[in-house]
Motif scaffolding. Structure first.
Motif, PDB file in Angstrom:
ATOM      1  N   ALA B  37       0.841  -1.193   0.000  1.00 32.14           N
ATOM      2  CA  ALA B  37       0.000   0.000   0.000  1.00 32.14           C
ATOM      3  C   ALA B  37       0.876   1.243   0.000  1.00 32.14           C
ATOM      4  N   VAL B  38       0.478   2.255  -0.772  1.00 34.39           N
ATOM      5  CA  VAL B  38       1.122   3.560  -0.709  1.00 34.39           C
ATOM      6  C   VAL B  38       0.095   4.513  -0.117  1.00 34.39           C
ATOM      7  N   VAL B  39       0.399   5.026   1.067  1.00 33.89           N
ATOM      8  CA  VAL B  39      -0.575   5.817   1.807  1.00 33.89           C
ATOM      9  C   VAL B  39      -0.055   7.240   1.972  1.00 33.89           C
ATOM     10  N   GLY B  40      -0.931   8.212   1.917  1.00 36.80           N
ATOM     11  CA  GLY B  40      -0.511   9.592   2.164  1.00 36.80           C
ATOM     12  C   GLY B  40      -1.659  10.550   1.976  1.00 36.80           C
ATOM     13  N   HIS B  41      -1.438  11.764   2.463  1.00 35.75           N
ATOM     14  CA  HIS B  41      -2.399  12.850   2.355  1.00 35.75           C
ATOM     15  C   HIS B  41      -2.521  13.272   0.889  1.00 35.75           C
ATOM     16  N   THR B  42      -3.557  14.017   0.567  1.00 38.03           N
ATOM     17  CA  THR B  42      -3.695  14.488  -0.805  1.00 38.03           C
ATOM     18  C   THR B  42      -2.515  15.390  -1.183  1.00 38.03           C
ATOM     19  N   GLY B  43      -1.960  15.165  -2.357  1.00 35.69           N
ATOM     20  CA  GLY B  43      -0.814  15.945  -2.808  1.00 35.69           C
ATOM     21  C   GLY B  43       0.518  15.420  -2.321  1.00 35.69           C
ATOM     22  N   SER B  44       0.523  14.263  -1.627  1.00 34.40           N
ATOM     23  CA  SER B  44       1.783  13.771  -1.075  1.00 34.40           C
ATOM     24  C   SER B  44       2.634  13.073  -2.132  1.00 34.40           C
ATOM     25  N   GLY B  45       2.075  12.848  -3.321  1.00 30.65           N
ATOM     26  CA  GLY B  45       2.881  12.270  -4.396  1.00 30.65           C
ATOM     27  C   GLY B  45       2.522  10.833  -4.742  1.00 30.65           C
ATOM     28  N   LYS B  46       1.395  10.355  -4.245  1.00 33.76           N
ATOM     29  CA  LYS B  46       1.017   8.954  -4.470  1.00 33.76           C
ATOM     30  C   LYS B  46       0.845   8.645  -5.956  1.00 33.76           C
ATOM     31  N   SER B  47       0.070   9.488  -6.651  1.00 30.97           N
ATOM     32  CA  SER B  47      -0.187   9.215  -8.067  1.00 30.97           C
ATOM     33  C   SER B  47       1.092   9.353  -8.886  1.00 30.97           C
ATOM     34  N   THR B  48       1.926  10.311  -8.506  1.00 34.46           N
ATOM     35  CA  THR B  48       3.205  10.475  -9.189  1.00 34.46           C
ATOM     36  C   THR B  48       4.036   9.205  -9.031  1.00 34.46           C
ATOM     37  N   LEU B  49       4.056   8.677  -7.813  1.00 38.72           N
ATOM     38  CA  LEU B  49       4.794   7.444  -7.560  1.00 38.72           C
ATOM     39  C   LEU B  49       4.225   6.305  -8.413  1.00 38.72           C
ATOM     40  N   ALA B  50       2.892   6.199  -8.439  1.00 38.07           N
ATOM     41  CA  ALA B  50       2.252   5.116  -9.198  1.00 38.07           C
ATOM     42  C   ALA B  50       2.685   5.165 -10.662  1.00 38.07           C
ATOM     43  N   GLN B  51       2.763   6.373 -11.223  1.00 38.62           N
ATOM     44  CA  GLN B  51       3.108   6.477 -12.639  1.00 38.62           C
ATOM     45  C   GLN B  51       4.583   6.204 -12.902  1.00 38.62           C
ATOM     46  N   HIS B  52       5.397   6.272 -11.850  1.00 39.31           N
ATOM     47  CA  HIS B  52       6.798   5.879 -12.018  1.00 39.31           C
ATOM     48  C   HIS B  52       6.944   4.369 -12.082  1.00 39.31           C
ATOM     49  N   LEU B  53       6.051   3.667 -11.390  1.00 34.26           N
ATOM     50  CA  LEU B  53       6.203   2.214 -11.286  1.00 34.26           C
ATOM     51  C   LEU B  53       6.115   1.548 -12.652  1.00 34.26           C
ATOM     52  N   ASN B  54       5.359   2.149 -13.603  1.00 33.10           N
ATOM     53  CA  ASN B  54       5.333   1.531 -14.929  1.00 33.10           C
ATOM     54  C   ASN B  54       5.932   2.439 -15.999  1.00 33.10           C
ATOM     55  N   ALA B  55       6.828   3.327 -15.567  1.00 37.29           N
ATOM     56  CA  ALA B  55       7.643   4.107 -16.503  1.00 37.29           C
ATOM     57  C   ALA B  55       6.834   5.076 -17.356  1.00 37.29           C
ATOM     58  N   PRO B 162      -0.119  -8.894 -16.595  1.00 39.96           N
ATOM     59  CA  PRO B 162       1.037  -8.217 -15.980  1.00 39.96           C
ATOM     60  C   PRO B 162       1.509  -8.986 -14.747  1.00 39.96           C
ATOM     61  N   SER B 163       2.803  -8.831 -14.390  1.00 39.21           N
ATOM     62  CA  SER B 163       3.295  -9.469 -13.164  1.00 39.21           C
ATOM     63  C   SER B 163       3.026  -8.573 -11.965  1.00 39.21           C
ATOM     64  N   TYR B 164       2.890  -7.267 -12.247  1.00 42.27           N
ATOM     65  CA  TYR B 164       2.591  -6.318 -11.176  1.00 42.27           C
ATOM     66  C   TYR B 164       1.350  -5.529 -11.576  1.00 42.27           C
ATOM     67  N   LEU B 165       0.517  -5.225 -10.604  1.00 43.56           N
ATOM     68  CA  LEU B 165      -0.649  -4.399 -10.892  1.00 43.56           C
ATOM     69  C   LEU B 165      -0.647  -3.216  -9.934  1.00 43.56           C
ATOM     70  N   VAL B 166      -0.638  -1.999 -10.498  1.00 44.83           N
ATOM     71  CA  VAL B 166      -0.655  -0.790  -9.675  1.00 44.83           C
ATOM     72  C   VAL B 166      -2.040  -0.179  -9.782  1.00 44.83           C
ATOM     73  N   LEU B 167      -2.688   0.034  -8.639  1.00 45.78           N
ATOM     74  CA  LEU B 167      -4.039   0.600  -8.650  1.00 45.78           C
ATOM     75  C   LEU B 167      -4.039   1.927  -7.912  1.00 45.78           C
ATOM     76  N   ASP B 168      -4.423   3.003  -8.594  1.00 46.62           N
ATOM     77  CA  ASP B 168      -4.461   4.325  -7.956  1.00 46.62           C
ATOM     78  C   ASP B 168      -5.856   4.554  -7.392  1.00 46.62           C
ATOM     79  N   GLU B 169      -5.964   4.581  -6.081  1.00 44.42           N
ATOM     80  CA  GLU B 169      -7.243   4.796  -5.389  1.00 44.42           C
ATOM     81  C   GLU B 169      -8.361   3.943  -5.990  1.00 44.42           C
ATOM     82  N   PRO B 170      -8.197   2.620  -5.998  1.00 46.98           N
ATOM     83  CA  PRO B 170      -9.213   1.792  -6.660  1.00 46.98           C
ATOM     84  C   PRO B 170     -10.561   1.839  -5.953  1.00 46.98           C
ATOM     85  N   THR B 171     -10.576   2.232  -4.677  1.00 45.02           N
ATOM     86  CA  THR B 171     -11.838   2.194  -3.949  1.00 45.02           C
ATOM     87  C   THR B 171     -12.539   3.543  -3.929  1.00 45.02           C
ATOM     88  N   ALA B 172     -11.953   4.561  -4.609  1.00 45.38           N
ATOM     89  CA  ALA B 172     -12.559   5.902  -4.576  1.00 45.38           C
ATOM     90  C   ALA B 172     -13.992   5.838  -5.099  1.00 45.38           C
TER      91      ALA B 172
END
Ligand SMILES: Nc1ncnc2c1ncn2[C@@H]1O[C@H](COP(=O)(O)OP(=O)(O)OP(=O)(O)O)[C@@H](O)[C@H]1O
Ligand SMILES: [Mg+2]
Lengths: 269, 279
Positions: B37-55, B162-172
């Motif tokens: 899990a990647v957890v953080g407040h809004t604007g903490s960089g979660k989505s940015t991190l997610a987009q790095h994981l798949n280049a 895929p071998s890895y699955l990155v989900l950005d706020e899947p429960t929103a």
């Protein structure tokens, strides 16, 4: 991969500067004067003056010159085409000849003039949008066109439409960026192949974008109606515009510069 | 074979007055079959991190490798990395575009050049993974319910295995039942050997389900480890915009009052211990 990173056209950069604090009407009129000036002045020797003015206003507005210049990026291609057409199609003393192509001295002068004019047009307009928020801009335009309302000119509605459009351009670019990335993550190939393939490749981006835009427009209309919006009649304003002495002075200086430029141009030619 | 980030930094609008540092020296690694899990407040960089994981975004500084493939500017492996790391954006139902469920599902496999005879089975398998095996395939994706759309969008990413699955706020935007359903679904993926990285601002959810948690604050990976480790660190140093689970805060207060209860976020565990304490 940040696709929309370089779009500065129409982007407002907030800062606390003399130019930012000017009344939007002053800035709009000054820009119109400058655009007229760019067309009135034909002599290339006077063009460094525009460049100087651009640098000076950017400094006064505390906006880096690189950022101002970047606002011309979307038209670079158009400028090049214009220049090429003028270089090859202007008749006069041939400087250089190759097959059916002839370059004339007049062509070179004409091409530089047209290209530079276009560039300065976009750059001065860019300075306006860089230093004036969309809200101020449409407020200013609405007030400038208000005298035409009795003649049936929909000044308020046009201003409101413009505000909304400008407000949604960045949002829309963000959405486009997001959807492009989402489809890239699904393996979409957006930048390879010939033009037909590329257009086809854009369908997965365009369809969701249209869905989102119509959804947004619908929501916005509902929200505006729910809050009692019924056009401009009897509507008061939150931040009334104030025309101050400095606005008059700034506008007068710009107009004086343009008149001086036009006069100098007459005298030189 | 794992996904490794070392000291990754990223700024948006670099070199302009709008420059924002979104990630500052983030390190973490994801092993096969793990649920991170990647957890953080809004604007903490979660989505940015997610987009790095798949280049999709590349780091300004630092290093990212996926199963040994390097994600760096000009690398030939970027496409392969994007296939191996599936990324599901926030509100993925917004990326649906095709005329039918079948077309929507085949988009990914076709893009990655899967042979036509393998596309059908891959699509079937992916739809089964998200519990949509019975969906009529000629339906328009736009005619599905909200929850079905979201699961279809997730399946459309799973269809290339895929071998890895990155989900950005899947429960929103899901209700608590939809949320639990999705969590069960992700758990099923993990059993299939897919590593999952889930971005969320819901610490409680992360504690309840995930193996590892990365807590982001203003682009820094403040804490990284198992739920137990992260909870201990969180009790020491509160994180901006991240409130402790109520049960955990309650357990801490009880301990301060001298009760011998575990520092747990599980209400049953705390209640049991408390019942024992008071006899
Ligand atoms: N496309 C972009 N252009 C410029 N800045 C951006 C962009 N995307 C994000 N940012 C900035 O980077 C920082 C991190 O944003 P990010 O979207 O990664 O946060 P987040 O943790 O996903 O937030 P949220 O919970 O709201 O989704 C924020 O300050 C944000 O303003
Ligand atoms: Mg986010």
């Amino acid at each position: 991969m940040q696709f929309m990173n370089h779009m500065t056209l129409g982007q407002y950069v907030p800062a606390d500067s003399f130019v930012h604090r000017l009344d939007p009407r002053c800035k709009i009129l000054a820009t119109v004067a400058l655009l007229a000036g760019v067309f009135l002045v034909t002599d290339l020797r006077l063009f460094p003056g525009w460049a100087l003015l651009l640098v000076a206003v950017s400094a006064l507005a505390k906006i880096p010159l690189s950022m101002v210049l970047r606002s011309a990026r979307p038209v670079v291609f158009l400028v090049l085409i214009t220049a090429l057409i003028h270089v090859f199609l202007t008749k006069g003393d041939p400087l250089w000849r190759w097959g059916i192509f002839t370059i004339t001295a007049e062509g070179v002068v004409m091409a530089s003039r047209m290209a530079l004019r276009l560039l300065f047009l976009v750059l001065f307009a860019g300075l306006l949008t860089l230093t004036t928020s969309p809200m101020e801009l449409s407020d200013g335009l609405e007030r400038l066109f208000a005298p035409l309302t009795p003649l049936g000119f929909p000044a308020h509605d046009l201003a409101m439409m413009m505000t909304i459009a400008l407000r949604f351009i960045p949002t829309l670019l963000d959405e486009t960026d997001r959807i492009m990335k989402a489809q890239l993550a699904r393996g979409a190939d957006l930048d390879r192949g010939n033009i037909v393939r590329r257009l086809r490749a854009f369908i997965p981006v365009l369809v969701p974008l249209f869905v989102i835009v119509f959804q947004r427009a619908d929501d916005l209309a509902t929200a505006m109606e729910a809050r009692g919006y019924r056009g401009g009649k009897g509507r008061s304003r939150l931040n009334p515009l104030h025309w101050r002495a400095r606005d008059g002075l700034a506008l007068a200086s710009v107009v004086a510069l343009v008149v001086a430029g036009a006069a100098a141009d007459r005298w030189l030619t | 074979m794992s996904l490794i980030l070392r000291n990754v930094s990223h700024s948006y609008h670099k070199g302009t007055p709008l420059e924002t540092a979104a990630l500052r020296g983030v390190s973490l690694d994801v092993e096969p079959g793990q649920w991170v899990a990647v957890v953080g407040h809004t604007g903490s960089g979660k989505s940015t991190l997610a987009q790095h994981l798949n280049a999709l975004l590349l780091p300004d500084a630092g290093e990212i490798t996926v199963d040994g493939l390097k994600a760096a500017k000009g690398s030939k492996d970027l496409r392969e990395i994007r296939r191996r790391v599936g990324l599901v954006f926030q509100y993925p139902e917004q990326q649906l575009f095709a005329e039918s469920v079948d077309e929507e599902m085949a988009f990914g496999p076709r893009n990655w050049g899967l042979p036509p005879d393998q596309i059908g089975p891959a699509v079937d398998q992916a739809l089964a993974l998200v519990d949509l095996a019975d969906l009529p395939r000629d339906r328009s994706p736009f005619a599905l319910s909200g929850g079905q759309k979201r699961r279809l969008a997730i399946a459309s990413v799973l269809s290339v295995r895929p071998s890895y699955l990155v989900l950005d706020e899947p429960t929103a935007g899901l209700d608590s039942r939809g949320r639990r359903g999705l969590m069960t679904l992700i758990d099923g993926l993990r059993r299939e050997g897919i590593a999952v990285v889930q971005v969320t601002h819901d610490l409680e959810l992360a504690l309840a389900y995930c193996d590892r948690i990365c807590v982001l604050e203003r682009g820094r990976a403040l804490f990284w480890g198992t739920p137990q480790v992260v909870v201990e660190q969180l009790l020491d140093r509160p994180v901006q915009g991240l409130s402790l689970p109520e049960v955990l805060a309650f357990a801490r207060d009880l301990r301060e009052k001298g009760f011998n209860v575990p520092l747990s976020w599980d209400p049953y565990e705390v209640a049991h211990a408390l019942a024992k304490e008071v006899g």
